[in-house]
Design a protein around this motif. Structure first.
Motif, PDB file in Angstrom:
ATOM      1  N   UNK A   1       9.817  -9.307  41.036  1.00 39.15           N
ATOM      2  CA  UNK A   1       9.148  -9.118  42.332  1.00 39.15           C
ATOM      3  C   UNK A   1       8.254  -7.874  42.269  1.00 39.15           C
ATOM      4  N   UNK A   2       6.999  -8.039  42.631  1.00 41.83           N
ATOM      5  CA  UNK A   2       6.040  -6.915  42.591  1.00 41.83           C
ATOM      6  C   UNK A   2       5.060  -7.052  43.767  1.00 41.83           C
ATOM      7  N   UNK A   3       4.637  -5.928  44.290  1.00 39.24           N
ATOM      8  CA  UNK A   3       3.500  -5.931  45.211  1.00 39.24           C
ATOM      9  C   UNK A   3       2.336  -5.224  44.517  1.00 39.24           C
ATOM     10  N   UNK A   4       1.233  -5.928  44.337  1.00 37.53           N
ATOM     11  CA  UNK A   4       0.014  -5.298  43.823  1.00 37.53           C
ATOM     12  C   UNK A   4      -0.878  -4.962  45.010  1.00 37.53           C
ATOM     13  N   UNK A   5      -1.259  -3.698  45.079  1.00 40.21           N
ATOM     14  CA  UNK A   5      -1.993  -3.229  46.259  1.00 40.21           C
ATOM     15  C   UNK A   5      -3.362  -2.661  45.864  1.00 40.21           C
TER      16      UNK A   5
END
Ligand SMILES: [Zn+2]
Length: 411
Positions: A318-322
């Motif tokens: 799980x990753x959030x790329x911002x």
């Protein structure tokens, strides 16, 4: 006492399919040509062998199986190949197997220029799936990247796939459900290379100038991203006071499947133009990206604002790329507040967050939304093996937190 305190957070992260301290994420996005190029069609039909009782087939939507070799009566080697190369190492496969008589067989999955990634999922009807839990995981991966596993087969067909099958048919059923539940407007805004519909749902107040966007499934094997996307939208479509207030105030666009050809043809990464759609958000050479960007250009004109956008994907974790937080969009700090809320609402969960756009051409969708409309945009990545219960819970919390923040920030 101290030991117990340390062990519990670790266990809860393991249960979510994430190990602490291993997060790297992907490097800077590089530009590649997104001009249409050929893809190789797979032969479709039944694979059978003279005198053998075991059969395979790939003539169904979402299938991928490029060849079968019989080693002996109970051992088969399967070849899984990509639609074209170079391609990301996300070797999708899906096929059916059955036998005239009950037998235990060994299947060895082998891949064209890729190593095994997805633990097989099994189903007897193509809808309800279970994971084939390996007995001795360390012995089933071989040095060349193949993967062997044993299976009991009989006259009843067993479906085997890299992830649950969520093709355009299942998506169509899901769309019908959410249209009914949340009163959404359903529009076709374009067609893929092979003529499949690119659809947009409009959920909420059609007259509102305050708008949001969710897209997903640019990459065909990324089923967990679609599961997360659906749970997120379903939460916004609920009938509680929070969701009702949100839908009265905002308009949410949803493109549930950006790449229906890739999904239905069982591709590893690309569309039928042989291109990674999430590298085409500057050139718009492909009909799918062009349809969505043309739609937005018509819809997002003053005084309308596109405040927030999410692009759902799957990867190893799980990753959030911002967008680089130094760059200011329409609602500086919103993304950070939203992500912080995850830490507070899920005990033991620390989100993996990585800035992936700071300047230059917008190859990816989220960077395009940010640069074009000032939208607070990010990529919501779910792990291939993240527990399905956790995907749902996290998406529900994500939707609740976002609805509260936006209702509060844009009074
Ligand atoms: Zn992806």
């Amino acid at each position: 006492m101290n030991k117990l305190v340390l062990i519990f957070p670790f266990l809860s992260l393991v249960a979510h399919g994430q190990l602490p301290g291993k997060f790297e994420g992907q490097g800077p996005i590089k530009g590649v040509s997104t001009e249409t190029r050929p893809v190789l069609n797979q032969w479709k039909g039944v694979f059978s062998f003279p005198g053998a009782n075991v059969f395979f087939r790939n003539d169904f939507t979402g299938a991928r199986l490029n060849g079968v070799a019989r080693v002996n009566d109970s051992t088969f080697t399967l070849l899984i190949a990509a639609e074209n190369t170079p391609v990301n190492a996300s070797p999708w496969y899906a096929f059916k197997v059955w036998s005239k008589t009950p037998v235990s067989i060994t299947l060895r999955l082998t891949y064209q220029n890729a190593r095994h990634r997805y633990t097989p999922r099994l189903s007897s009807n193509g809808r309800d799936w279970r994971s084939a839990v390996p007995d001795r995981a360390d012995q089933q991966l071989d040095t060349s990247g193949g993967y062997s596993f044993k299976l009991e087969v009989d006259r009843d067909t067993t479906w085997i796939a890299a992830q649950e099958l969520l093709t355009s048919r299942e998506t169509d059923e899901w769309i019908s459900g959410i249209v009914k539940k949340a009163g959404a407007l359903r529009q076709t805004i374009g067609v893929s290379h092979l003529g499949r519909k690119i659809e947009v749902l409009s959920i909420g107040n059609l007259k509102s100038a305050d708008r949001l966007l969710v897209i997903g499934r640019q990459h065909p094997p990324e089923v967990t991203g679609q599961l997360a996307q659906q749970a997120f939208i379903e939460r916004i479509g609920e009938d509680d006071s929070l969701a009702l207030a949100f839908r009265r105030r905002f308009l949410l666009y949803v493109v549930p499947q950006m790449n229906p050809d890739g999904v239905d043809e069982g591709f590893w990464r690309h569309n039928s133009g042989g291109v990674d759609l999430n590298r085409d958000w500057h050139a718009f050479n492909q009909p799918e990206t062009k349809a969505v960007s043309d739609f937005l250009r018509k819809e997002i004109t003053a005084p309308v604002k596109l405040w927030f956008a999410l692009d759902f994907h799957s990867t190893h974790e799980d990753i959030f790329y911002i967008v680089d937080p130094q760059l200011k969009g329409l609602l500086p700090g919103l993304t950070q507040s939203w992500l912080k809320n995850f830490e507070h609402s899920i005990p033991g969960y620390v989100p993996n967050i990585k800035p992936l756009y700071s300047d230059g051409p917008t190859y990816t969708s989220f960077s395009y939304f940010f640069k074009t409309y000032g939208t607070e945009a990010l990529v919501y990545e779910i792990g291939d093996n993240t527990s399905r219960e956790f995907i749902l819970r996290k998406s529900q919390l994500a939707a609740e937190s976002l609805m509260r923040l936006l209702l509060n920030d844009l009074k």
